[in-house]
Enzyme design. Structure first.
Site, mmCIF file in Angstrom:
data_model
loop_
_atom_site.group_PDB
_atom_site.id
_atom_site.type_symbol
_atom_site.label_atom_id
_atom_site.label_comp_id
_atom_site.label_asym_id
_atom_site.label_seq_id
_atom_site.Cartn_x
_atom_site.Cartn_y
_atom_site.Cartn_z
ATOM 1 N N HIS A 141 0.705 -0.933 -0.121
ATOM 2 C CA HIS A 141 0.027 -0.190 0.014
ATOM 3 C C HIS A 141 0.605 0.901 -0.606
ATOM 4 O O HIS A 141 0.438 2.029 -0.110
ATOM 5 C CB HIS A 141 -0.771 0.256 1.534
ATOM 6 C CG HIS A 141 -1.900 -1.230 0.975
ATOM 7 N ND1 HIS A 141 -2.952 -0.892 0.480
ATOM 8 C CD2 HIS A 141 -2.311 -1.986 2.319
ATOM 9 C CE1 HIS A 141 -3.126 -2.143 0.368
ATOM 10 N NE2 HIS A 141 -2.922 -2.818 1.818
ATOM 11 N N ASP A 186 -2.469 -10.311 -2.411
ATOM 12 C CA ASP A 186 -2.864 -10.278 -1.194
ATOM 13 C C ASP A 186 -4.760 -9.833 -1.308
ATOM 14 O O ASP A 186 -4.810 -9.855 -2.392
ATOM 15 C CB ASP A 186 -2.384 -8.943 0.106
ATOM 16 C CG ASP A 186 -2.594 -8.427 1.115
ATOM 17 O OD1 ASP A 186 -1.945 -8.644 1.846
ATOM 18 O OD2 ASP A 186 -3.240 -7.721 0.814
ATOM 19 N N HIS A 245 -6.216 -7.542 -0.083
ATOM 20 C CA HIS A 245 -6.019 -5.724 -0.964
ATOM 21 C C HIS A 245 -5.658 -5.387 -1.710
ATOM 22 O O HIS A 245 -4.175 -6.484 -2.102
ATOM 23 C CB HIS A 245 -5.498 -4.777 0.673
ATOM 24 C CG HIS A 245 -6.453 -5.443 1.844
ATOM 25 N ND1 HIS A 245 -5.618 -6.021 2.591
ATOM 26 C CD2 HIS A 245 -7.869 -5.082 2.653
ATOM 27 C CE1 HIS A 245 -6.399 -6.390 3.677
ATOM 28 N NE2 HIS A 245 -7.734 -5.141 3.853
ATOM 29 N N ASP A 292 -4.046 -12.624 3.721
ATOM 30 C CA ASP A 292 -5.518 -12.319 4.975
ATOM 31 C C ASP A 292 -6.756 -12.510 3.793
ATOM 32 O O ASP A 292 -7.898 -11.817 4.191
ATOM 33 C CB ASP A 292 -5.416 -10.783 5.133
ATOM 34 C CG ASP A 292 -4.433 -9.915 3.762
ATOM 35 O OD1 ASP A 292 -4.915 -10.286 2.480
ATOM 36 O OD2 ASP A 292 -4.344 -8.616 4.144
HETATM 37 N N1 Q9C Z 1 -9.814 2.214 8.392
HETATM 38 C C1 Q9C Z 1 -2.175 -5.422 4.002
HETATM 39 O O1 Q9C Z 1 -2.691 -6.353 4.709
HETATM 40 N N2 Q9C Z 1 -7.651 -1.666 6.785
HETATM 41 N N3 Q9C Z 1 -2.813 -3.883 4.857
HETATM 42 C C2 Q9C Z 1 -8.348 -0.277 6.907
HETATM 43 C C3 Q9C Z 1 -10.523 1.251 7.343
HETATM 44 C C4 Q9C Z 1 -6.521 -1.369 6.525
HETATM 45 C C5 Q9C Z 1 -4.086 -3.837 5.129
HETATM 46 C C6 Q9C Z 1 -10.348 0.279 7.413
HETATM 47 C C7 Q9C Z 1 -5.606 -2.034 6.092
HETATM 48 C C8 Q9C Z 1 -4.163 -2.447 4.914
HETATM 49 C C9 Q9C Z 1 -0.976 -5.332 4.030
HETATM 50 ZN ZN ZN Z 2 -4.157 -7.355 2.776
#
Ligand code: Q9C
Ligand code: ZN
Length: 342
Positions: free
Chosen positions: A121, A157, A159, A244
């Site tokens: 990210h 992943d 995301h 995940d």
């Molecule tokens: N603010 C990785 O798996 N969640 N990052 C946000 C609302 C963020 C995940 C929830 C998730 C990041 C590397």
């Molecule tokens: Zn992730």
């Protein structure tokens, strides 16, 4: 295979209850120890240098992160540092660099960097989603300096890897392929995002509806991911290995099993065997159920340390029809059919 890991990844601390916890490092250490005790090659990473990071990050951003050394900081609603984080983040990017160096140097055909914080990210100028430096992007940029012409990045992943996509979206020598949960964090990764300018066609997004199972992933791998990577003919494959999408994961909504992750890894290793003598480097990203994280890492170790490639052993189809995978594959065929024969 070479594993690049260090116990120091536990030193990057996040607030209590944060999913990207130091306990994840304990899981990575256990996997690394098992590998070493089984006679596997294991090395500790060196830190990435500022110049290596500056191949994908802005100098002003690197200064901003360097300024957090020695203190706790909140970089984004999800992304925190502890006093040690900058140093540890340099080791995470350095581990990805070292794994690429060893594989491109020819001492090992495959590499696995067990790292935290994760990276995909992180943008050129922004920390987000638990990520400080974009470890995979730094490793890809490093591979190019070693003379590798074409790199395929596969990101499984759950995301979308917004940072990695954006860093290479105009570059026809870096194929970025992501399969992720649709309409989820960080909000990017729609099927219509196919790359820009000379890079048009070299970004492949496969957003899947929430609830996808192994069979959905099998469909998108066999109908889109494997054909595109094969046609691209990479000289190196880098995997953004996040776990995940696992059915046990606490923060996402997919239902992939540990065997499903093994099969995805095997599918992409098979393409690497066909295209580039099996040159593949996996770098960890997310995966927040500790048991699932360990189980999946052990499967990745097993697959990457197997001789040659075998056929991927996808779990038998269950009662849930792969409608999510079929929809994602059809949408990708429509968006990308002018670039690839799908
Ligand atoms: N603010 C990785 O798996 N969640 N990052 C946000 C609302 C963020 C995940 C929830 C998730 C990041 C590397
Ligand atoms: Zn992730």
């Amino acid at each position: 295979m070479i594993v690049v890991a260090t116990e120091r990844f536990a030193e990057h601390q996040t607030p209590p209850g944060h999913p990207e916890s130091p306990e994840r490092a304990t899981v990575m250490d256990a996997v690394a120890d098992e590998w070493r005790h089984a006679g596997g090659d294991l090395v500790a990473p060196g830190p990435a240098t500022n110049d290596q990071l500056a191949r994908v990050h802005d100098e002003a951003y690197l200064e901003r992160i360097a300024d957090t050394a020695g203190r706790a900081a909140k970089l984004d609603p999800d992304t925190y540092t502890s006093p040690e984080s900058v140093e540890i983040a340099h080791l995470a990017a350095g581990a990805a660099i070292d794994a690429v160096g060893l594989v491109v140097g020819g001492s090992h055909r495959r590499g696995l960097a067990l790292v935290r914080p994760p990276g995909h990210h992180a943008e050129a100028d922004r920390a987000m989603g638990f990520c400080l430096y974009n470890n995979v992007a730094v490793a890809v940029a490093h591979a190019k300096t070693l003379g590798v012409s074409k790199v395929a990045v596969l990101d499984y992943d759950v995301h979308h890897g917004n940072g990695t996509q954006h860093m290479f979206e105009s570059d026809p020598d870096v194929l970025y392929v992501s399969v992720h949960q649709s309409r989820f964090y960080p909000g990017t990764g729609e099927v219509g995002e196919v790359g820009r300018g000379a890079g048009a066609g070299f970004t492949v997004n496969l957003p899947l509806e929430v609830g996808a199972v192994d069979e959905d992933y099998r469909v998108v791998f066999s109908e889109v991911i494997v054909p595109v990577v094969r046609q691209f003919q990479p000289d190196l494959v880098v995997v953004s290995a996040g776990f995940d999408a696992h059915e046990r994961d606490p923060i996402a909504g997919m239902r992939v099993t540990t065997s499903g992750f093994a099969a995805m890894t095997m599918d992409v290793l098979n393409v690497a065997e066909e295209c580039c003598a099996g040159r593949l480097v996996a770098v960890t990203e997310g995966g927040y159920d500790l048991r699932a994280f360990g189980d999946c890492l052990r499967q990745v170790v097993r697959v990457l340390s197997s001789h040659g490639a075998g056929t991927a052993e996808w779990p038998a189809a269950g009662a849930i029809a792969p409608t999510r995978g079929q929809a994602a594959a059809r949408a990708a065929q429509a968006a990308l059919g002018r670039f690839w024969s799908l």
